[in-house]
Design a protein around this motif. Structure first.
Motif, PDB file in Angstrom:
ATOM      1  N   VAL A  93       0.835  -1.200   0.000  1.00 32.10           N
ATOM      2  CA  VAL A  93       0.000   0.000   0.000  1.00 32.10           C
ATOM      3  C   VAL A  93       0.871   1.251   0.000  1.00 32.10           C
ATOM      4  CG1 VAL A  93      -1.737   1.298   1.298  1.00 32.10           C
ATOM      5  CG2 VAL A  93      -1.906  -1.205   1.123  1.00 32.10           C
ATOM      6  N   ALA A  94       1.892   1.280   0.851  1.00 31.26           N
ATOM      7  CA  ALA A  94       2.802   2.423   0.898  1.00 31.26           C
ATOM      8  C   ALA A  94       3.536   2.589  -0.430  1.00 31.26           C
ATOM      9  CB  ALA A  94       3.798   2.253   2.045  1.00 31.26           C
ATOM     10  N   SER A  95       3.955   1.476  -1.037  1.00 34.45           N
ATOM     11  CA  SER A  95       4.697   1.534  -2.299  1.00 34.45           C
ATOM     12  C   SER A  95       3.815   2.058  -3.430  1.00 34.45           C
ATOM     13  CB  SER A  95       5.242   0.147  -2.642  1.00 34.45           C
ATOM     14  OG  SER A  95       6.152  -0.295  -1.650  1.00 34.45           O
ATOM     15  N   TYR A  96       2.548   1.695  -3.423  1.00 37.77           N
ATOM     16  CA  TYR A  96       1.614   2.187  -4.453  1.00 37.77           C
ATOM     17  C   TYR A  96       1.494   3.709  -4.368  1.00 37.77           C
ATOM     18  CZ  TYR A  96      -2.354   1.992  -7.654  1.00 37.77           C
ATOM     19  OH  TYR A  96      -3.179   2.159  -8.745  1.00 37.77           O
ATOM     20  N   LYS A  97       1.332   4.208  -3.147  1.00 38.36           N
ATOM     21  CA  LYS A  97       1.245   5.656  -2.942  1.00 38.36           C
ATOM     22  C   LYS A  97       2.539   6.324  -3.367  1.00 38.36           C
ATOM     23  CE  LYS A  97      -0.148   9.646  -1.242  1.00 38.36           C
ATOM     24  NZ  LYS A  97      -1.159  10.463  -1.962  1.00 38.36           N
ATOM     25  N   MET A  98       3.675   5.727  -3.020  1.00 39.02           N
ATOM     26  CA  MET A  98       4.974   6.287  -3.393  1.00 39.02           C
ATOM     27  C   MET A  98       5.100   6.415  -4.902  1.00 39.02           C
ATOM     28  SD  MET A  98       8.029   7.457  -2.767  1.00 39.02           S
ATOM     29  CE  MET A  98       8.452   7.115  -1.047  1.00 39.02           C
ATOM     30  N   MET A  99       4.786   5.349  -5.636  1.00 40.96           N
ATOM     31  CA  MET A  99       4.947   5.382  -7.085  1.00 40.96           C
ATOM     32  C   MET A  99       4.005   6.381  -7.732  1.00 40.96           C
ATOM     33  SD  MET A  99       7.509   3.695  -8.009  1.00 40.96           S
ATOM     34  CE  MET A  99       7.201   3.840  -9.773  1.00 40.96           C
ATOM     35  N   TYR A 127       6.463  -4.954  -9.877  1.00 38.31           N
ATOM     36  CA  TYR A 127       5.137  -4.321  -9.922  1.00 38.31           C
ATOM     37  C   TYR A 127       5.294  -2.803  -9.889  1.00 38.31           C
ATOM     38  CZ  TYR A 127       0.180  -3.521  -8.943  1.00 38.31           C
ATOM     39  OH  TYR A 127      -1.142  -3.124  -9.016  1.00 38.31           O
ATOM     40  N   TRP A 128       6.205  -2.327  -9.047  1.00 37.09           N
ATOM     41  CA  TRP A 128       6.367  -0.884  -8.857  1.00 37.09           C
ATOM     42  C   TRP A 128       7.080  -0.258 -10.048  1.00 37.09           C
ATOM     43  CZ3 TRP A 128       2.856  -0.953  -5.723  1.00 37.09           C
ATOM     44  CH2 TRP A 128       2.749  -1.969  -4.762  1.00 37.09           C
ATOM     45  N   LYS A 134       4.313   1.854 -17.437  1.00 38.88           N
ATOM     46  CA  LYS A 134       2.975   2.088 -18.012  1.00 38.88           C
ATOM     47  C   LYS A 134       2.724   3.575 -18.243  1.00 38.88           C
ATOM     48  CE  LYS A 134       0.746  -2.100 -16.248  1.00 38.88           C
ATOM     49  NZ  LYS A 134      -0.248  -2.663 -15.296  1.00 38.88           N
ATOM     50  N   ALA A 135       3.459   4.412 -17.511  1.00 42.71           N
ATOM     51  CA  ALA A 135       3.364   5.860 -17.704  1.00 42.71           C
ATOM     52  C   ALA A 135       4.394   6.351 -18.716  1.00 42.71           C
ATOM     53  CB  ALA A 135       3.552   6.579 -16.370  1.00 42.71           C
ATOM     54  N   GLY A 136       5.078   5.422 -19.407  1.00 44.02           N
ATOM     55  CA  GLY A 136       6.073   5.784 -20.408  1.00 44.02           C
ATOM     56  C   GLY A 136       7.414   6.148 -19.822  1.00 44.02           C
ATOM     57  N   MET A 137       7.681   5.690 -18.596  1.00 48.37           N
ATOM     58  CA  MET A 137       8.915   6.067 -17.907  1.00 48.37           C
ATOM     59  C   MET A 137       9.706   4.828 -17.479  1.00 48.37           C
ATOM     60  SD  MET A 137       7.431   9.185 -15.574  1.00 48.37           S
ATOM     61  CE  MET A 137       6.085  10.202 -16.200  1.00 48.37           C
ATOM     62  N   ILE A 138      10.941   5.056 -17.055  1.00 49.86           N
ATOM     63  CA  ILE A 138      11.808   3.995 -16.548  1.00 49.86           C
ATOM     64  C   ILE A 138      11.586   3.894 -15.040  1.00 49.86           C
ATOM     65  CG2 ILE A 138      14.206   3.249 -16.243  1.00 49.86           C
ATOM     66  CD1 ILE A 138      14.813   5.196 -18.666  1.00 49.86           C
ATOM     67  N   GLY A 139      11.386   2.690 -14.552  1.00 52.55           N
ATOM     68  CA  GLY A 139      11.218   2.472 -13.124  1.00 52.55           C
ATOM     69  C   GLY A 139      12.374   1.668 -12.553  1.00 52.55           C
ATOM     70  N   PHE A 287      13.101   4.899  -8.018  1.00 47.47           N
ATOM     71  CA  PHE A 287      13.494   6.006  -8.877  1.00 47.47           C
ATOM     72  C   PHE A 287      12.694   5.933 -10.167  1.00 47.47           C
ATOM     73  CE2 PHE A 287      17.259   5.345  -6.215  1.00 47.47           C
ATOM     74  CZ  PHE A 287      17.453   6.634  -5.732  1.00 47.47           C
ATOM     75  N   VAL A 288      12.306   7.086 -10.669  1.00 49.83           N
ATOM     76  CA  VAL A 288      11.555   7.174 -11.929  1.00 49.83           C
ATOM     77  C   VAL A 288      12.267   8.171 -12.833  1.00 49.83           C
ATOM     78  CG1 VAL A 288       9.354   7.764 -13.006  1.00 49.83           C
ATOM     79  CG2 VAL A 288       9.371   6.618 -10.776  1.00 49.83           C
ATOM     80  N   ILE A 289      12.494   7.760 -14.081  1.00 50.35           N
ATOM     81  CA  ILE A 289      13.157   8.615 -15.068  1.00 50.35           C
ATOM     82  C   ILE A 289      12.221   8.787 -16.260  1.00 50.35           C
ATOM     83  CG2 ILE A 289      15.148   8.884 -16.598  1.00 50.35           C
ATOM     84  CD1 ILE A 289      16.670   6.960 -14.708  1.00 50.35           C
ATOM     85  N   ASN A 290      11.992  10.005 -16.660  1.00 47.27           N
ATOM     86  CA  ASN A 290      11.091  10.300 -17.767  1.00 47.27           C
ATOM     87  C   ASN A 290      11.902  10.542 -19.047  1.00 47.27           C
ATOM     88  OD1 ASN A 290       9.151  11.226 -19.525  1.00 47.27           O
ATOM     89  ND2 ASN A 290       8.261  12.723 -18.111  1.00 47.27           N
ATOM     90  N   PRO A 291      11.860   9.620 -20.020  1.00 53.53           N
ATOM     91  CA  PRO A 291      12.655   9.781 -21.252  1.00 53.53           C
ATOM     92  C   PRO A 291      12.266  11.007 -22.067  1.00 53.53           C
ATOM     93  CG  PRO A 291      11.828   7.528 -21.025  1.00 53.53           C
ATOM     94  CD  PRO A 291      11.119   8.351 -19.994  1.00 53.53           C
ATOM     95  N   GLU A 292      11.067  11.539 -21.834  1.00 53.85           N
ATOM     96  CA  GLU A 292      10.638  12.721 -22.584  1.00 53.85           C
ATOM     97  C   GLU A 292      11.559  13.905 -22.334  1.00 53.85           C
ATOM     98  OE1 GLU A 292       8.825  14.150 -25.520  1.00 53.85           O
ATOM     99  OE2 GLU A 292       7.943  12.296 -24.731  1.00 53.85           O
ATOM    100  N   PHE A 293      12.223  13.919 -21.169  1.00 46.83           N
ATOM    101  CA  PHE A 293      13.135  15.004 -20.838  1.00 46.83           C
ATOM    102  C   PHE A 293      14.522  14.805 -21.455  1.00 46.83           C
ATOM    103  CE2 PHE A 293       9.774  15.960 -18.062  1.00 46.83           C
ATOM    104  CZ  PHE A 293       9.946  17.222 -17.520  1.00 46.83           C
ATOM    105  N   PHE A 294      14.722  13.679 -22.152  1.00 46.77           N
ATOM    106  CA  PHE A 294      15.988  13.430 -22.844  1.00 46.77           C
ATOM    107  C   PHE A 294      15.735  13.595 -24.343  1.00 46.77           C
ATOM    108  CE2 PHE A 294      16.379  11.740 -18.657  1.00 46.77           C
ATOM    109  CZ  PHE A 294      17.697  11.951 -18.306  1.00 46.77           C
ATOM    110  N   MET A 295      15.697  12.530 -25.112  1.00 46.59           N
ATOM    111  CA  MET A 295      15.469  12.662 -26.554  1.00 46.59           C
ATOM    112  C   MET A 295      14.048  12.270 -26.954  1.00 46.59           C
ATOM    113  SD  MET A 295      18.170  14.035 -27.601  1.00 46.59           S
ATOM    114  CE  MET A 295      17.931  13.941 -29.374  1.00 46.59           C
ATOM    115  N   GLY A 296      13.163  12.204 -25.969  1.00 48.40           N
ATOM    116  CA  GLY A 296      11.761  11.891 -26.274  1.00 48.40           C
ATOM    117  C   GLY A 296      11.436  10.432 -26.048  1.00 48.40           C
TER     118      GLY A 296
END
Length: 369
Positions: A93-99, A127-128, A134-139, A287-296
């Motif tokens: 439950v805590a991990s879901y809120k964190m993500m 899972y996390w 699913k949001a298009g990011m690296i987890g 950690f979450v990394i959004n590729p959109e902030f790099f080359m898309g």
């Protein structure tokens, strides 16, 4: 060929939710916990699915080492970071809120990281990280755990199996999903072997005299008593790279505890010096990394997909049918199981029936026919 009977995903999901609720878990939290456990079985990772429903979660709620109601406190927060106290509630439950929080931060700022302390078992790390994918990011995620792994040249259980997990979006039907312990085998797998009446393969466990053992039930007993330990990836000593796995295990231990100032190693045993139970107080990092902030994100997915396709198309070893990339076997497991349901062995059948009868729930399982 699978010979165990199947239980539909819907029936198993509803049953687990009702059982969690009966044990005091709020309904919305119960839905999260059931989905995390079933995701393991969907991926064919049975060591962390229904196999662990009763012994890891329900039994711990009963013995007081896991609180069914999760009180989450945000101890520190910046635009890109979060430190969270789970107060010994449901780690899932805590991990879901964190993500949820980190994905939103990474959507705004490109990267985000968080850590949770005073937590409990959070299910499969994948899972996390998949929530980010699913949001298009690296987890990226990892967690420490009760001591069961010896350092290189050691025989004493000092650290947990400490998974270090990455899920990376691709342009294929499935992501690159690297989800595994930093030990050769994890506790849940040995528990699964024991339930299936199978030995643990030799070379995965080291005894006090430096030897190995294969009796799964005895391994579980001796490990609790500190008489044996699991080995990090690479195995005994340095010749086969055991020090590399040991290093990764230690990295996860440090990140899971030091970023939040939480407990570590022997403090996570779940036992007091007199042998009585105490809270596990685990730590997790994300950690979450959004590729959109790099080359898309599209460029990123295409390149990641090209790399995976190139690896699978490379020359195979004699006798090998195919080459896989991480996450592919889990995807294939789901393709095979999605219309069949969860395969349930004899030991779990007995647990499900026992829980239903104990709680007087109106369920009938197909394996009872």
């Amino acid at each position: 060929m699978e010979t165990r009977p199947y239980v539909s995903w819907e029936l198993m999901n509803n049953f687990m939710i009702d059982v969690f609720k009966a044990y005091g878990v709020p309904e919305d939290d119960a839905k999260i916990c059931a989905d995390v456990l079933l995701e393991s079985d969907r991926r064919g990772i049975e060591s962390h699915g229904c196999n662990r429903f009763k012994p890891i979660y329900l039994d711990r709620i009963k013995n007081g080492t896991l609180l069914p109601v999760t009180k989450i406190d945000i101890v520190k927060e910046t635009p890109t970071t979060v430190v969270m106290d789970a107060n010994n509630g449901m780690g899932m439950v805590a991990s879901y809120k964190m993500m949820e929080m980190l994905i939103e931060k990474a959507r705004q700022y490109g990267m985000a990281g968080g850590t949770i302390f005073n937590s409990t078992h959070y299910g499969i790390a994948g899972y996390w990280t998949t929530m980010a994918e699913k949001a298009g990011m690296i987890g990226i995620s990892g967690t420490n755990a009760r001591p069961s792994v010896a350092p290189t040249f050691g025989v004493e259980p000092m650290m947990g199996t400490n998974p270090f997990t990455f899920t990376i979006p691709t342009d294929e039907e499935f992501p690159f999903n690297f989800d595994c312990a930093t030990s050769i085998v994890q506790n849940g797998k040995i528990e699964f072997y024991e339930r299936m009446g199978k030995p643990t393969p030799a070379g995965l466990v080291v005894t006090k005299d430096g030897g190995t053992m294969t009796d799964s039930g005895q391994i579980l007993k001796d490990m609790r008593a500190g008489k044996c330990a699991l080995l990090s990836i690479g195995g005994i000593g340095e010749e086969t790279g055991g020090y590399k796995g040991y290093g990764f295990t230690t990295i996860v231990e440090i990140l899971s505890s030091a970023l939040a100032g939480g407990p570590f190693m022997k403090e996570l045993s779940g036992k007091n010096p007199d042998g009585s139970n105490k809270m596990y107080r685990l730590g997790h990092f994300f950690f979450v990394i959004n590729p959109e902030f790099f080359m898309g994100v599209d460029t990123f997915k295409k390149t990641a997909g090209d790399i995976c396709r190139g690896l699978r198309a490379s020359e195979k070893a004699p006798g090998a049918d195919r080459i896989y990339t991480a996450g592919e076997k889990e995807y294939l497991a789901w393709q095979d199981r999605k219309d069949k349901g969860v395969p349930v062995g004899d030991a779990i059948q007995k647990e499900l029936i026992g829980l239903r009868d104990e709680l007087k729930l109106p369920y009938h399982f197909p394996f009872e026919d």
